[in-house]
Motif scaffolding. Structure first.
Motif, PDB file in Angstrom:
ATOM      1  N   GLY A 117      73.658  48.407  13.518  1.00 39.17           N
ATOM      2  CA  GLY A 117      74.243  47.163  13.032  1.00 39.17           C
ATOM      3  C   GLY A 117      73.254  46.279  12.302  1.00 39.17           C
ATOM      4  O   GLY A 117      73.432  45.069  12.225  1.00 39.17           O
ATOM      5  N   LEU A 118      72.189  46.877  11.774  1.00 36.68           N
ATOM      6  CA  LEU A 118      71.205  46.114  10.993  1.00 36.68           C
ATOM      7  C   LEU A 118      71.456  46.368   9.513  1.00 36.68           C
ATOM      8  O   LEU A 118      71.916  47.448   9.139  1.00 36.68           O
ATOM      9  CB  LEU A 118      69.786  46.544  11.362  1.00 36.68           C
ATOM     10  CG  LEU A 118      69.313  46.160  12.763  1.00 36.68           C
ATOM     11  CD1 LEU A 118      67.984  46.832  13.082  1.00 36.68           C
ATOM     12  CD2 LEU A 118      69.183  44.640  12.888  1.00 36.68           C
ATOM     13  N   PRO A 119      71.135  45.386   8.643  1.00 32.54           N
ATOM     14  CA  PRO A 119      71.430  45.572   7.217  1.00 32.54           C
ATOM     15  C   PRO A 119      70.465  46.510   6.494  1.00 32.54           C
ATOM     16  O   PRO A 119      70.766  46.992   5.410  1.00 32.54           O
ATOM     17  CB  PRO A 119      71.332  44.158   6.644  1.00 32.54           C
ATOM     18  CG  PRO A 119      70.513  43.382   7.608  1.00 32.54           C
ATOM     19  CD  PRO A 119      70.698  44.018   8.960  1.00 32.54           C
ATOM     20  N   PHE A 120      69.301  46.746   7.074  1.00 36.25           N
ATOM     21  CA  PHE A 120      68.319  47.592   6.375  1.00 36.25           C
ATOM     22  C   PHE A 120      67.340  48.185   7.382  1.00 36.25           C
ATOM     23  O   PHE A 120      67.287  47.765   8.531  1.00 36.25           O
ATOM     24  CB  PHE A 120      67.559  46.776   5.322  1.00 36.25           C
ATOM     25  CG  PHE A 120      66.692  45.691   5.883  1.00 36.25           C
ATOM     26  CD1 PHE A 120      65.337  45.886   6.068  1.00 36.25           C
ATOM     27  CD2 PHE A 120      67.242  44.461   6.235  1.00 36.25           C
ATOM     28  CE1 PHE A 120      64.543  44.873   6.601  1.00 36.25           C
ATOM     29  CE2 PHE A 120      66.448  43.456   6.767  1.00 36.25           C
ATOM     30  CZ  PHE A 120      65.102  43.663   6.951  1.00 36.25           C
ATOM     31  N   VAL A 153      65.078  50.274   2.995  1.00 34.97           N
ATOM     32  CA  VAL A 153      66.245  50.985   2.460  1.00 34.97           C
ATOM     33  C   VAL A 153      67.476  50.359   3.109  1.00 34.97           C
ATOM     34  O   VAL A 153      67.429  49.943   4.257  1.00 34.97           O
ATOM     35  CB  VAL A 153      66.208  52.503   2.748  1.00 34.97           C
ATOM     36  CG1 VAL A 153      65.169  53.189   1.880  1.00 34.97           C
ATOM     37  CG2 VAL A 153      65.957  52.794   4.215  1.00 34.97           C
ATOM     38  N   PRO A 154      68.573  50.259   2.343  1.00 33.04           N
ATOM     39  CA  PRO A 154      69.757  49.625   2.926  1.00 33.04           C
ATOM     40  C   PRO A 154      70.411  50.546   3.958  1.00 33.04           C
ATOM     41  O   PRO A 154      70.378  51.766   3.818  1.00 33.04           O
ATOM     42  CB  PRO A 154      70.682  49.428   1.718  1.00 33.04           C
ATOM     43  CG  PRO A 154      70.249  50.448   0.724  1.00 33.04           C
ATOM     44  CD  PRO A 154      68.788  50.688   0.952  1.00 33.04           C
TER      45      PRO A 154
ATOM     46  N   PRO B 118      62.550  44.614  12.186  1.00 37.91           N
ATOM     47  CA  PRO B 118      63.541  43.537  12.251  1.00 37.91           C
ATOM     48  C   PRO B 118      64.550  43.776  13.385  1.00 37.91           C
ATOM     49  O   PRO B 118      64.868  44.918  13.716  1.00 37.91           O
ATOM     50  CB  PRO B 118      64.247  43.654  10.892  1.00 37.91           C
ATOM     51  CG  PRO B 118      64.149  45.107  10.546  1.00 37.91           C
ATOM     52  CD  PRO B 118      62.882  45.624  11.173  1.00 37.91           C
ATOM     53  N   ARG B 120      68.093  41.559  15.507  1.00 35.96           N
ATOM     54  CA  ARG B 120      68.864  40.329  15.720  1.00 35.96           C
ATOM     55  C   ARG B 120      68.512  39.680  17.053  1.00 35.96           C
ATOM     56  O   ARG B 120      68.785  38.517  17.268  1.00 35.96           O
ATOM     57  CB  ARG B 120      70.361  40.624  15.699  1.00 35.96           C
ATOM     58  CG  ARG B 120      70.886  40.829  14.326  1.00 35.96           C
ATOM     59  CD  ARG B 120      72.376  40.505  14.242  1.00 35.96           C
ATOM     60  NE  ARG B 120      72.798  40.799  12.893  1.00 35.96           N
ATOM     61  CZ  ARG B 120      73.074  42.043  12.474  1.00 35.96           C
ATOM     62  NH1 ARG B 120      73.046  43.035  13.313  1.00 35.96           N
ATOM     63  NH2 ARG B 120      73.403  42.251  11.227  1.00 35.96           N
ATOM     64  N   SER B 139      66.665  40.024   4.701  1.00 39.08           N
ATOM     65  CA  SER B 139      67.092  41.316   4.160  1.00 39.08           C
ATOM     66  C   SER B 139      67.037  41.276   2.639  1.00 39.08           C
ATOM     67  O   SER B 139      67.514  40.323   2.024  1.00 39.08           O
ATOM     68  CB  SER B 139      68.527  41.629   4.607  1.00 39.08           C
ATOM     69  OG  SER B 139      69.046  42.692   3.821  1.00 39.08           O
ATOM     70  N   PRO B 140      66.439  42.302   2.009  1.00 39.26           N
ATOM     71  CA  PRO B 140      66.429  42.334   0.539  1.00 39.26           C
ATOM     72  C   PRO B 140      67.776  42.767  -0.045  1.00 39.26           C
ATOM     73  O   PRO B 140      67.863  43.027  -1.239  1.00 39.26           O
ATOM     74  CB  PRO B 140      65.327  43.355   0.215  1.00 39.26           C
ATOM     75  CG  PRO B 140      65.157  44.189   1.425  1.00 39.26           C
ATOM     76  CD  PRO B 140      65.694  43.431   2.598  1.00 39.26           C
ATOM     77  N   TYR B 141      68.803  42.816   0.765  1.00 34.52           N
ATOM     78  CA  TYR B 141      70.111  43.295   0.291  1.00 34.52           C
ATOM     79  C   TYR B 141      71.198  42.234   0.481  1.00 34.52           C
ATOM     80  O   TYR B 141      72.150  42.427   1.236  1.00 34.52           O
ATOM     81  CB  TYR B 141      70.490  44.595   1.007  1.00 34.52           C
ATOM     82  CG  TYR B 141      69.431  45.655   0.826  1.00 34.52           C
ATOM     83  CD1 TYR B 141      69.320  46.352  -0.369  1.00 34.52           C
ATOM     84  CD2 TYR B 141      68.509  45.919   1.830  1.00 34.52           C
ATOM     85  CE1 TYR B 141      68.322  47.297  -0.554  1.00 34.52           C
ATOM     86  CE2 TYR B 141      67.513  46.870   1.655  1.00 34.52           C
ATOM     87  CZ  TYR B 141      67.427  47.549   0.455  1.00 34.52           C
ATOM     88  OH  TYR B 141      66.439  48.473   0.270  1.00 34.52           O
ATOM     89  N   GLU B 149      70.601  38.537   4.758  1.00 29.32           N
ATOM     90  CA  GLU B 149      70.640  38.017   6.124  1.00 29.32           C
ATOM     91  C   GLU B 149      69.222  37.814   6.670  1.00 29.32           C
ATOM     92  O   GLU B 149      68.316  38.580   6.383  1.00 29.32           O
ATOM     93  CB  GLU B 149      71.381  39.046   6.986  1.00 29.32           C
ATOM     94  CG  GLU B 149      71.684  38.552   8.374  1.00 29.32           C
ATOM     95  CD  GLU B 149      72.348  39.651   9.213  1.00 29.32           C
ATOM     96  OE1 GLU B 149      72.731  40.689   8.648  1.00 29.32           O
ATOM     97  OE2 GLU B 149      72.448  39.441  10.431  1.00 29.32           O
ATOM     98  N   LEU B 151      66.645  37.839   9.765  1.00 26.37           N
ATOM     99  CA  LEU B 151      66.494  38.507  11.054  1.00 26.37           C
ATOM    100  C   LEU B 151      65.150  38.130  11.668  1.00 26.37           C
ATOM    101  O   LEU B 151      64.251  37.665  10.965  1.00 26.37           O
ATOM    102  CB  LEU B 151      66.551  40.026  10.876  1.00 26.37           C
ATOM    103  CG  LEU B 151      67.858  40.573  10.297  1.00 26.37           C
ATOM    104  CD1 LEU B 151      67.659  41.984   9.783  1.00 26.37           C
ATOM    105  CD2 LEU B 151      68.952  40.554  11.351  1.00 26.37           C
TER     106      LEU B 151
END
Lengths: 277, 308
Positions: A117-120, A153-154, B118, B120, B139-141, B149, B151
């Motif tokens: 559940g992390l973005p990257f 990386v995403p 990273p 949460r 986040s770079p995205y 986001e 973190l």
């Protein structure tokens, strides 16, 4: 909670045109039967994700199912190029194919991030390679403590993950063993998932080193005995090395390829376990 | 390769000022024989990284510690470790307090040789307030035109040395746990430049029978291994026979190596009173490990006689 349904029904329900689909299995337990069902159902515009696209993705690409490929290595292992993959990239046949190339560690970490559940994900990979200049979503990230520049990386969160395993019980709990690649990570990262299995059993017997995917983490389970052929399912089958060699000839020419797919995959009288033999 | 060492050799290889990770969890499967040897060593100025219990407490009591990095320091059935509480109340040790999950990501970052990872965990909590040195990372995205986001960035908990206690190990340094929980011992040994395994029972190569999943620590991460029967006492350990444990074999007849609750109560009562602590330390901690095990055995004998 996973339910056990026939393969054609599971694919019709879970895989939609335009989806991102991750089919994992590293050398071992590659979900060919499910790939063939996607081809028979004529899915289009898929984003195919896989660490090591081999024959199954060559077939999907050659049959025009894919619009984009996310991968970290592509080839016919130990044999050579994937001719359908090459033809799509070089000659846009049967359709143009966008490619997004990563490293193995990059894709494995991206699945883990997706499953967490992390973005990257953060890793040391890619530095000093040309991949960041070719793959736009590889980004630098700076450590806020040391100032060191690392790579992000995403996360990969596929619409559907499809894997093959040895066994499931009737509640849809799945057990797999042997070389386990990133199947667990791909299933946990996906929005929907399908696991094809060699057999459905009354009860899963504990087994040293086995990965157990609980039914609550899976959407559908389908029986597909022999469904990893020409790869293999440890304890059930051995790898058909001769077929991997034969594929080089079959796939080199568009007409030969289409004829073979017609006889062995599109013809519904050819069952999953017979396809490719 | 035979990596067998003595307790004294392990502790002699450590240096003052080091960052030392100690495996186990609270009052469970702690390498107490090694901790007791540090207690009586000249080492000082240590940074101790631990899901803390009496390991942290004893080293604080001996003045060995400059900083503790921990998500908790507890004896489980006694919520606050008394020596750690006293050291903090006196301002004698610095403290970095993380959430348990952040702590795990710190070990994972060190194990992967990354400077941070990273997570949460910790967002929106006072963990960020009490650790002003913590940072966040973006986040770079981000979605189109938006920032990504934010973190928590957990810095790597890189260790100069790790000490873990296994129920069984072989002379090459492979470690096996026979209890219900691996804790984070596998990450501790991967996060460290050097790792030392103490064990209830040492076996030859191929002697680690049992489920493969119980083989927790690989020899490739281990510098030295030392047999310390009863070496986890008084934390929960000792699942592999020997004088310190096994079915009914622990000091005071503890079944199956459960925590020695009576002795832990004795420890905690002594720790709360300087005079009582001097007596406790003189009786139990002034000699070597064999002397400790013998003193504990006698203490249990006297206690049983007293209740007859």
């Amino acid at each position: 909670m996973a339910t056990v349904v026939p393969l054609a029904e599971a694919v019709a329900e879970l895989v939609r045109d335009g989806d991102s689909v991750a089919m994992e299995g590293f050398t071992h337990l590659i979900p060919y039967a499910a790939g063939h069902e996607i081809i028979r159902q004529g899915r289009r515009d898929l984003t195919l994700i896989r660490m090591t696209p081999d024959l199954v993705y060559d077939q999907l690409i050659g049959m025009g199912c894919a619009r984009r490929l996310v991968f970290s290595w592509g080839g016919n292992p130990g044999v050579g190029s994937l001719h359908r993959f090459r033809d799509a990239v070089q000659n846009r046949w049967p359709a143009p194919l966008e490619i997004e190339e990563h490293s193995h560690a990059g894709i494995a970490n991206a699945y883990v991030a997706g499953a967490s559940g992390l973005p990257f994900a953060v890793l040391r990979g890619y530095r000093g390679t040309d991949l960041p200049s070719r793959t736009a979503n590889i980004r630098p990230i700076t450590c806020p403590f040391t100032g060191e520049e690392l790579t992000a990386v995403p996360a990969i969160n596929p619409d559907v993950a499809i894997v093959h395993a040895q066994r499931a019980d009737r509640s849809g709990n799945v057990q797999l063993w042997g070389i386990t690649g990133v199947q667990k990570e791909a299933v946990l990262a996906a929005r929907r998932s399908l696991v094809t299995v060699e057999e459905i059993v009354e009860e899963l017997e504990p087994r040293p080193g086995a990965v157990v995917l609980p039914g609550w983490a899976i959407t559908r389970v389908s029986a597909a005995p022999g469904g990893s052929h020409p790869s293999y399912s440890a304890g059930y089958s051995v790898r058909d090395n001769a077929f991997y060699q034969a594929w080089d000839e079959i796939s080199r020419d568009r007409e030969t390829f289409l004829a073979w797919m017609g006889d062995h995959v599109l013809d519904r009288s050819a069952t999953a376990s017979e396809a490719g033999r | 390769m035979d990596k067998t060492m003595s307790i004294e050799e392990v502790v002699a290889s450590l240096e003052s000022g080091m960052t030392i990770g100690i495996g186990g969890w609270g009052a469970r499967r702690k390498p107490m024989a090694l901790v007791r040897a540090i207690y009586r060593s000249p080492l000082e100025d240590l940074t101790v990284v631990s899901y803390g219990g009496a390991d942290v407490g004893l080293l604080c009591a001996a003045g060995k510690v400059r900083r503790v990095v921990a998500p908790f320091v507890t004896l489980d059935s006694i919520p606050l470790e008394p020596h750690f509480r006293a050291a903090r109340q006196a301002g004698a040790v610095e403290f970095t307090e993380y959430d348990e999950g952040m702590f795990m990501f710190g070990l994972l970052a060190a194990a992967h040789r990354l400077p941070f990872l990273p997570t949460r965990a910790g967002l929106g909590s006072d963990v960020m307030r009490v650790n002003p040195e913590l940072r966040t990372v973006r986040s770079p995205y981000g979605e189109a035109g938006q920032d990504g986001e934010e973190l928590v960035a957990v810095p790597a908990l890189a260790l100069d040395a790790a000490l873990v206690h296994m129920d069984r190990a072989d002379i090459r340094g492979n470690g096996q746990y026979l209890g219900p929980d691996p804790y984070l011992d596998d990450l501790f040994v991967k996060a460290a430049a050097r790792s030392y395994v103490s064990c209830e029972r040492l076996v030859g190569p191929g002697g680690l029978d049992g489920p493969p999943q119980s083989l927790l620590v690989s020899r490739m991460h281990v510098t030295g291994v030392v047999e310390t029967p009863g070496g986890g006492h008084f934390t929960e350990s000792s699942r592999d026979g020997g004088p310190g444990g096994g079915p009914g074999g622990g000091p005071g007849g503890r079944p199956g190596g459960g925590r020695d609750e009576a002795f832990q109560r004795h420890y905690a009562a002594a720790a709360a009173d300087p005079q009582a602590w001097a007596a406790f330390a003189g009786r139990f901690l002034s000699g070597d490990e064999a002397a400790y095990q013998e003193a504990v055995r006698r203490w249990h004998e006297e206690r049983e006689e007293g209740t007859r």
